[in-house]
Design a protein around this motif. Sequence first.
Motif, PDB file in Angstrom:
ATOM      1  N   GLU A  79       0.722  -1.170  -0.094  1.00 33.24           N
ATOM      2  CA  GLU A  79       0.073  -0.068   0.040  1.00 33.24           C
ATOM      3  C   GLU A  79       0.718   1.250   0.004  1.00 33.24           C
ATOM      4  O   GLU A  79       0.462   2.375  -0.477  1.00 33.24           O
ATOM      5  CB  GLU A  79      -0.880  -0.046   1.194  1.00 33.24           C
ATOM      6  N   ALA A  80       2.002   1.141   0.643  1.00 31.00           N
ATOM      7  CA  ALA A  80       3.027   2.468   0.897  1.00 31.00           C
ATOM      8  C   ALA A  80       3.194   2.709  -0.588  1.00 31.00           C
ATOM      9  O   ALA A  80       3.729   4.022  -0.762  1.00 31.00           O
ATOM     10  CB  ALA A  80       4.122   2.287   1.645  1.00 31.00           C
ATOM     11  N   PHE A  81       3.469   1.850  -1.313  1.00 34.86           N
ATOM     12  CA  PHE A  81       4.282   2.054  -2.793  1.00 34.86           C
ATOM     13  C   PHE A  81       3.203   1.709  -3.988  1.00 34.86           C
ATOM     14  O   PHE A  81       3.415   2.131  -4.905  1.00 34.86           O
ATOM     15  CB  PHE A  81       5.311   1.110  -3.207  1.00 34.86           C
ATOM     16  N   HIS A  82       2.059   1.970  -3.520  1.00 38.24           N
ATOM     17  CA  HIS A  82       0.891   1.881  -4.427  1.00 38.24           C
ATOM     18  C   HIS A  82       0.885   0.782  -5.335  1.00 38.24           C
ATOM     19  O   HIS A  82       0.438   0.873  -6.700  1.00 38.24           O
ATOM     20  CB  HIS A  82       0.896   3.186  -5.131  1.00 38.24           C
ATOM     21  N   ALA A  83       1.268  -0.470  -4.996  1.00 33.37           N
ATOM     22  CA  ALA A  83       1.358  -1.427  -5.789  1.00 33.37           C
ATOM     23  C   ALA A  83       0.272  -1.899  -6.359  1.00 33.37           C
ATOM     24  O   ALA A  83      -0.717  -2.158  -6.003  1.00 33.37           O
ATOM     25  CB  ALA A  83       2.155  -2.598  -4.954  1.00 33.37           C
ATOM     26  N   GLY A  84       0.236  -2.097  -7.844  1.00 41.18           N
ATOM     27  CA  GLY A  84      -0.938  -2.699  -8.501  1.00 41.18           C
ATOM     28  C   GLY A  84      -2.049  -1.692  -8.695  1.00 41.18           C
ATOM     29  O   GLY A  84      -3.296  -2.018  -9.183  1.00 41.18           O
ATOM     30  N   ASP A  85      -1.898  -0.337  -8.176  1.00 40.58           N
ATOM     31  CA  ASP A  85      -2.903   0.669  -8.368  1.00 40.58           C
ATOM     32  C   ASP A  85      -2.756   1.204  -9.910  1.00 40.58           C
ATOM     33  O   ASP A  85      -1.740   2.079 -10.151  1.00 40.58           O
ATOM     34  CB  ASP A  85      -2.545   1.822  -7.529  1.00 40.58           C
ATOM     35  N   ALA A  86      -3.350   0.844 -11.030  1.00 43.02           N
ATOM     36  CA  ALA A  86      -3.248   1.082 -12.293  1.00 43.02           C
ATOM     37  C   ALA A  86      -3.459   2.455 -12.464  1.00 43.02           C
ATOM     38  O   ALA A  86      -2.991   3.155 -13.394  1.00 43.02           O
ATOM     39  CB  ALA A  86      -4.179   0.128 -13.170  1.00 43.02           C
ATOM     40  N   GLU A  87      -4.425   3.140 -11.792  1.00 42.33           N
ATOM     41  CA  GLU A  87      -4.911   4.746 -11.954  1.00 42.33           C
ATOM     42  C   GLU A  87      -3.752   5.399 -11.602  1.00 42.33           C
ATOM     43  O   GLU A  87      -3.395   6.330 -11.931  1.00 42.33           O
ATOM     44  CB  GLU A  87      -6.013   4.873 -11.142  1.00 42.33           C
ATOM     45  N   TYR A  88      -3.021   4.917 -10.353  1.00 40.21           N
ATOM     46  CA  TYR A  88      -2.080   5.856 -10.060  1.00 40.21           C
ATOM     47  C   TYR A  88      -0.695   5.295 -11.051  1.00 40.21           C
ATOM     48  O   TYR A  88       0.035   6.480 -11.353  1.00 40.21           O
ATOM     49  CB  TYR A  88      -1.347   5.359  -8.709  1.00 40.21           C
ATOM     50  N   ALA A  89      -0.545   4.415 -11.617  1.00 35.78           N
ATOM     51  CA  ALA A  89       0.446   3.789 -12.160  1.00 35.78           C
ATOM     52  C   ALA A  89       0.539   4.691 -13.595  1.00 35.78           C
ATOM     53  O   ALA A  89       1.398   4.932 -14.186  1.00 35.78           O
ATOM     54  CB  ALA A  89       0.668   2.679 -12.567  1.00 35.78           C
ATOM     55  N   ALA A  90      -0.983   4.954 -14.016  1.00 32.78           N
ATOM     56  CA  ALA A  90      -1.165   5.746 -15.349  1.00 32.78           C
ATOM     57  C   ALA A  90      -0.567   7.055 -15.232  1.00 32.78           C
ATOM     58  O   ALA A  90      -0.367   7.812 -16.221  1.00 32.78           O
ATOM     59  CB  ALA A  90      -2.496   5.537 -15.595  1.00 32.78           C
ATOM     60  N   GLN A  91      -0.301   7.743 -14.108  1.00 31.23           N
ATOM     61  CA  GLN A  91       0.132   8.886 -14.034  1.00 31.23           C
ATOM     62  C   GLN A  91       1.531   8.944 -13.985  1.00 31.23           C
ATOM     63  O   GLN A  91       2.083  10.228 -13.716  1.00 31.23           O
ATOM     64  CB  GLN A  91      -0.296   9.695 -12.666  1.00 31.23           C
TER      65      GLN A  91
END
Length: 394
Positions: free
Chosen positions: A347-359
Amino acid sequence: MTRIPRRAARVGTTALAIASVAVLTACGTTSGSTDGGEAATELGEYEGQVSLLAWPGYVEDGSNDPAIDWVTPFEEATGCVVTSKTYGTSDEAFNLMKTGEYDVVAASGDATLRLIAAGDVAPVNTDLIPNYEGIYDFLKEKEWNSVDGVSYGVPHGYGANLLMYNTDEVTPAPTSWDVVFDAAGDYSGKVTAYDSPIYIADAAVYLMAHEPELGIENPYALDETQFAAAVDLLKAQREHVGEYWSDYLKEIQAFETGDSVVGTTWQVIQNVLAASGATTDVVLPEEGATGWSDTWMIGSEAENPNCAYAWLDYIASPEANGAATEYFGEAPSNEAACEFRSEGSCEAFHAGDAEYAAQIWYWTTPIAECVDGRTDVECVDYAGWTTAWQEIKG
């Protein structure tokens, strides 16, 4: 890029599952081949050894810390004895791979396309890597790890280059990169920036949002006009920069002492500072950010291609990927890896968060053939970025 191993998160010895590695003990009589720039079609017997070139902290065998070891289980499962060498910059990795002495390299996006263009790494057949299926889709077949739909490796870990600020000194809480660019004068002498030519892309990300007339579509695909605008922005920033950093320990110290109050950072640095009670926080600004997604690649002259494929599959497994990326301080690439990391670390590294990764605009080697698809102009290549960076810093 210069990287120091990030050890904010430590993992204990994990009973790494090795069943998937056994799948790669192929019954075929033809050994994996990387000759001629073609991917292997089948694998043969393991050669008994494999040589790895990687960032510090990516290949841990217990010699640095007896509790940190994901190499030994691999060796026991395959009989492939691992030898490894660490490097400190992407330029160093690029030059070392030219020697042909390494079977596998863990490369960041500011090196991958250079390695591919130079013919130093080979395409990989992902059908021969069972754990590839578990990799997040948003990391597969991207412009930094594939060419024309052909994969050149297996994603390892990823992260964003965030905006860090001292919550006592920088108010209100920033939401934009303008605090280190157009408004940098408000914190003159206490702005910090990442020390690498690839940082030019950070300026390009800002310009994409604030000067749309430049037509920048990808911060790593800059024609002469776009590139000049990014360089000018960084030259203007230079008078306000107190320190360019590449050693994460130095950035931690600078924020602890107050020498730096705002600038680029990694999530793991904030985690360390937060644990020490520092008055800092991080944000992914509204313009988005640059970041990294590292890739395990096989050398085109690999002497041990079967063991190389075995390593790529093993390090992509949930257990090994979870252990390695938590130890280093980044999000894992395998969707199931979080099951093998400590509570809250994914969670601390936003793992698997595709919306976050898209930024995140992941580091991609700038080349003359614009990676944004334009064919009517040439883009400034990495050599040009390197020359400009030297001029920016003075």
